[in-house]
Write a protein that holds these residues in place. Structure first.
Motif, mmCIF file in Angstrom:
data_model
loop_
_atom_site.group_PDB
_atom_site.id
_atom_site.type_symbol
_atom_site.label_atom_id
_atom_site.label_comp_id
_atom_site.label_asym_id
_atom_site.label_seq_id
_atom_site.Cartn_x
_atom_site.Cartn_y
_atom_site.Cartn_z
ATOM 1 N N TRP A 52 0.870 -1.269 -0.035
ATOM 2 C CA TRP A 52 0.179 0.078 -0.075
ATOM 3 C C TRP A 52 0.715 1.243 0.033
ATOM 4 O O TRP A 52 0.736 2.283 -0.774
ATOM 5 C CB TRP A 52 -0.881 -0.095 1.286
ATOM 6 N N ASN A 53 2.029 1.072 0.733
ATOM 7 C CA ASN A 53 2.787 2.470 0.979
ATOM 8 C C ASN A 53 3.511 2.648 -0.493
ATOM 9 O O ASN A 53 3.835 4.120 -0.643
ATOM 10 C CB ASN A 53 3.952 2.402 2.137
ATOM 11 N N ILE A 54 3.807 1.889 -1.269
ATOM 12 C CA ILE A 54 4.471 1.862 -2.347
ATOM 13 C C ILE A 54 3.536 2.043 -3.657
ATOM 14 O O ILE A 54 3.907 3.145 -4.446
ATOM 15 C CB ILE A 54 5.264 0.414 -2.813
ATOM 16 N N LEU A 55 2.363 1.362 -3.586
ATOM 17 C CA LEU A 55 1.416 1.568 -4.805
ATOM 18 C C LEU A 55 0.225 2.467 -4.593
ATOM 19 O O LEU A 55 -0.481 3.011 -5.396
ATOM 20 C CB LEU A 55 1.093 0.311 -5.276
ATOM 21 N N SER A 56 -0.347 2.614 -3.222
ATOM 22 C CA SER A 56 -1.367 3.405 -3.030
ATOM 23 C C SER A 56 -2.608 3.182 -3.687
ATOM 24 O O SER A 56 -3.446 3.870 -4.284
ATOM 25 C CB SER A 56 -1.231 4.979 -2.911
ATOM 26 N N ASP A 57 -2.833 1.779 -4.034
ATOM 27 C CA ASP A 57 -4.059 1.312 -4.958
ATOM 28 C C ASP A 57 -4.328 -0.013 -4.411
ATOM 29 O O ASP A 57 -3.850 -1.131 -4.583
ATOM 30 C CB ASP A 57 -3.563 1.295 -6.302
ATOM 31 N N PHE A 58 -5.516 -0.098 -3.694
ATOM 32 C CA PHE A 58 -6.091 -1.387 -3.105
ATOM 33 C C PHE A 58 -6.379 -2.293 -4.316
ATOM 34 O O PHE A 58 -6.540 -3.374 -4.234
ATOM 35 C CB PHE A 58 -7.141 -1.045 -2.153
ATOM 36 N N GLY A 59 -6.849 -1.560 -5.330
ATOM 37 C CA GLY A 59 -7.231 -2.660 -6.580
ATOM 38 C C GLY A 59 -5.872 -3.489 -6.848
ATOM 39 O O GLY A 59 -6.199 -4.606 -7.092
ATOM 40 N N GLU A 60 -4.947 -2.719 -7.089
ATOM 41 C CA GLU A 60 -3.857 -3.455 -7.593
ATOM 42 C C GLU A 60 -3.238 -4.370 -6.575
ATOM 43 O O GLU A 60 -2.977 -5.617 -6.784
ATOM 44 C CB GLU A 60 -2.683 -2.326 -7.977
ATOM 45 N N ILE A 61 -3.269 -4.029 -5.291
ATOM 46 C CA ILE A 61 -2.906 -4.811 -4.297
ATOM 47 C C ILE A 61 -3.655 -6.040 -4.111
ATOM 48 O O ILE A 61 -3.090 -7.363 -3.702
ATOM 49 C CB ILE A 61 -2.726 -3.834 -2.862
ATOM 50 N N ALA A 62 -4.813 -5.802 -4.217
ATOM 51 C CA ALA A 62 -5.797 -7.372 -3.841
ATOM 52 C C ALA A 62 -5.640 -8.188 -5.094
ATOM 53 O O ALA A 62 -5.662 -9.334 -4.704
ATOM 54 C CB ALA A 62 -7.157 -6.849 -4.092
ATOM 55 N N LYS A 63 -5.221 -7.500 -6.083
ATOM 56 C CA LYS A 63 -4.892 -8.413 -7.406
ATOM 57 C C LYS A 63 -3.576 -9.325 -7.303
ATOM 58 O O LYS A 63 -3.641 -10.547 -7.431
ATOM 59 C CB LYS A 63 -4.840 -7.604 -8.600
ATOM 60 N N ILE A 64 -2.747 -8.659 -6.841
ATOM 61 C CA ILE A 64 -1.390 -9.095 -6.509
ATOM 62 C C ILE A 64 -1.480 -10.146 -5.247
ATOM 63 O O ILE A 64 -0.911 -11.253 -5.325
ATOM 64 C CB ILE A 64 -0.182 -8.059 -6.008
ATOM 65 N N ALA A 65 -2.079 -9.898 -4.303
ATOM 66 C CA ALA A 65 -2.319 -10.935 -3.156
ATOM 67 C C ALA A 65 -2.951 -12.118 -3.649
ATOM 68 O O ALA A 65 -2.554 -13.075 -3.388
ATOM 69 C CB ALA A 65 -3.428 -9.978 -2.053
ATOM 70 N N LYS A 66 -4.048 -11.772 -4.540
ATOM 71 C CA LYS A 66 -4.817 -13.183 -5.033
ATOM 72 C C LYS A 66 -3.830 -14.039 -6.042
ATOM 73 O O LYS A 66 -3.660 -15.226 -5.680
ATOM 74 C CB LYS A 66 -5.894 -12.814 -5.547
ATOM 75 N N GLU A 67 -3.058 -13.401 -6.703
ATOM 76 C CA GLU A 67 -2.311 -14.145 -7.873
ATOM 77 C C GLU A 67 -0.804 -14.134 -7.395
ATOM 78 O O GLU A 67 -0.480 -15.455 -7.855
ATOM 79 C CB GLU A 67 -2.262 -13.145 -8.957
ATOM 80 N N ARG A 68 -0.375 -13.458 -6.574
ATOM 81 C CA ARG A 68 1.115 -13.808 -6.401
ATOM 82 C C ARG A 68 1.294 -13.938 -4.777
ATOM 83 O O ARG A 68 2.469 -14.076 -4.571
ATOM 84 C CB ARG A 68 1.994 -12.947 -6.825
ATOM 85 N N GLY A 69 0.312 -13.662 -3.991
ATOM 86 C CA GLY A 69 0.404 -14.047 -2.518
ATOM 87 C C GLY A 69 1.456 -12.809 -1.778
ATOM 88 O O GLY A 69 1.896 -11.979 -2.410
#
Ligand code: AMP
Length: 568
Positions: free
Chosen positions: A201-218
């Motif tokens: 979050w601190n680096i990207l500031s975008d929960f959309g992208e973060i949720a996707k990364i968490a789901k796909e790349r853990g």
């Protein structure tokens, strides 16, 4: 995914205040959401369709929204206005209008998350001649296909007033629960997962992208998230300290720096390209073309992120101007060259976070400062490192503090020499020392038209603090002093656009504007919904750098109330 699923979730979130339950509800939603919709759902969950740093704004005023509702439902504008006055909430107004809508709808497509998301984004892209009409039609079209409850939330999202009490922490924990948490994990492991989401979050500031990364790349994917120059990162803030003595006693030698009263700038450089972001991550590169030139001349590194405080300067005297003057430059998109001449700027650099492909967050502060000095070529009075004194001598530090105040700056920062760059507010990093009693950042939720010579102005303002559990704003005082004539005018112009309804001289105001106020003391009071009242609040400044969701909370006001009890 159908939008009605999201609308049901919003309704549930609105009806409960427990953060834990909210987290479960969202985690459940995220795990059910198909991958292609996930980034959209994660953004919509916080009431957004663009990440925080995006320059796009939906820009829909109350009046236009009422016209769209009228067009979509067949109610006259007058009827819509009347209903709105009763509830003060255009979401509920729309819901009510649709329930008793006058037009017969022959064909109704089901609204999907995708349709809502894309159409709301489109609103921001529409510009130029006839854009108001096109925006109005687009909203009306959406509302025509919305069921009553769906309409409630579409409208609130467009007005950026979702207020279902979902803050950053809840989304972070919901992402952990939905995609990273496994049965049997210890508390420590769970905390590590949360830390990985927070880092991303601190680096990207975008929960959309973060949720996707968490789901796909853990979790590994989140930990590997990299700084992308051209996208702002979150910032470190200071803790309030009671005295210089207390900090020197605890940490020994510290860096004492001026706390400049200006605009924080995060400067990113990649080759010839420069970006400038504010503390709220707004891109203000275009507005500060002069600063861009200083950076091009003054930064020797090829790629870096540095931070500093920008001050407006009186071109005649060469002295710093109050922040209110500089703030005119922040949102000014035209006549930029004229503004540069009228309000030239200087920057005082205080940190470096990234250099030639590598983040520097973990390096100790004193090392970062050394690196900063090595990569800049100061331009006197324009582009300089922040004034700094390294000392453990209380007297020396106090003299430096006095010097900062004499130079009309806010106070000083005491920085722990070995501290790393930690996003947000933390102990053990930066401490601020200011002379006045801690000020509060509060939201204006009401105003009263003046009498006599002040009749042309909304001249006293209802201040409210934030309830972080419900997202509601709770009144805690009335302010009518500390403003210049220009400020009364500016407040009136700004608040007029936000009026919900008026009774006699009193107006209810949509919570948008944040003001920093000083006051004599805080008292208990049954007259205000917060249960507390500020005595003699006066305006320090309009916090253009803060949105209502960053205003001080009721807990903070209560803490200050209690601490003055101890002192007295
Ligand atoms: P506050 O908003 O009171 O929490 O203070 C934090 C702000 O002080 C930062 O966001 C900066 O804009 C500003 N600031 C001014 N001088 C400095 C400095 N020397 N180091 C860090 N921040 C500074």
């Amino acid at each position: 995914m159908e939008y009605s699923i999201l609308a049901d979730v919003y309704e549930k979130l609105e009806s409960i205040s427990s953060k834990l339950e909210k987290t479960h509800i969202l985690a459940d939603l995220f795990s059910k959401t198909p991958s292609e919709d996930l980034p959209k759902v994660a953004l919509l969950a916080v009431g957004r369709v663009f990440p925080v740093y995006s320059e796009y704004e939906l820009g829909i005023a109350t009046q236009m929204m009422m016209k769209a509702i009228s067009k979509a439902t067949g109610f006259s504008l007058n009827d819509v206005e009347k209903k709105f006055k009763k509830t003060g909430d255009l979401g509920l107004t729309t819901e009510d209008c649709i329930k008793s809508r006058k037009q017969v709808i022959l064909f109704k497509k089901k609204l999907t998350v995708n349709t809502v998301f894309e159409n709301l984004q489109k609103l921001a892209y529409i510009t130029g001649v006839g854009s108001q009409d096109r925006k109005l039609n687009l909203i009306a079209e959406l509302l025509v296909s919305a069921k009553p409850k769906e309409a409630r939330y579409v409208v609130r999202t467009i007005l950026q007033e979702l207020r279902v009490g979902v803050a950053e922490g809840i989304i972070r924990d919901a992402i952990v629960e939905a995609f990273l948490y496994k049965e049997g994990m210890s508390k420590e492991e769970k905390n590590e997962m949360a830390a990985a989401v927070e880092y991303a979050w601190n680096i990207l500031s975008d929960f959309g992208e973060i949720a996707k990364i968490a789901k796909e790349r853990g979790v590994e994917g989140l930990r590997k998230v990299q700084i992308q120059l051209g996208k702002p990162i979150q910032v470190m803030l200071g803790e309030k300290a009671e005295s210089i003595e207390e900090i020197i006693k605890e940490f020994g030698k510290v860096a004492v720096e001026y706390k400049y009263d200006g605009m924080r700038a995060q400067i990113q450089k990649k080759g010839d390209k420069i970006w400038i972001y504010t503390r709220r991550l707004e891109d203000v590169t275009k507005q500060f073309a002069d600063l861009v030139e200083f950076c091009k001349k003054g930064i020797k590194a090829k790629e870096c992120i540095v931070e500093g405080e920008v001050l407006g300067i009186n071109p005649e005297t060469g002295f710093p101007l109050p922040f209110q003057m500089l703030s005119q430059r922040i949102h000014r998109k035209y006549d930029i060259q004229k503004m540069i001449k009228e309000i030239p700027v200087q920057i005082h650099l205080f940190d470096v976070l990234y250099l030639e492909g590598k983040p520097l967050f973990d390096k100790p502060f004193k090392e970062r400062r050394r690196i900063l000095e090595s990569i800049i070529k100061p331009i006197p009075k324009k582009f300089e490192p922040a004034k700094q004194l390294i000392t453990d001598d209380l007297k020396e530090a106090e003299t430096f503090y006095q010097e900062a105040l004499n130079a009309k700056q806010e106070g000083v920062f005491l920085k722990v020499l070995d501290s790393s760059y930690v996003f947000g507010r933390h102990v053990g990093g930066w401490y601020k020392i200011k002379p006045i009693m801690e000020t509060l950042d509060l939201v204006i939720v009401g105003a009263t038209w003046g009498v006599g010579s002040r009749a042309k102005w909304l001249s006293s303002y209802v201040l409210a603090c934030r309830d972080s559990n419900t997202g509601k704003f709770l009144p805690c005082g009335m302010m009518g002093t500390g403003l210049t004539e220009e400020q009364f005018q500016l407040m009136t112009d700004t608040l007029k656009e936000l009026i919900i309804d008026e009774k006699g001289r009193e107006a209810r105001i949509r919570p948008k504007i944040v003001v920093e106020v000083a006051y004599q003391e805080i008292q208990k009071s049954p007259n205000y919904e917060s249960g507390l009242a500020l005595r003699f609040p006066r305006l320090i400044r309009i916090r253009e750098d803060k949105g209502p969701e960053e205003a001080d909370t009721i807990e903070r006001v209560y803490e200050l109330f209690k601490s003055q009890g101890r002192a007295g």
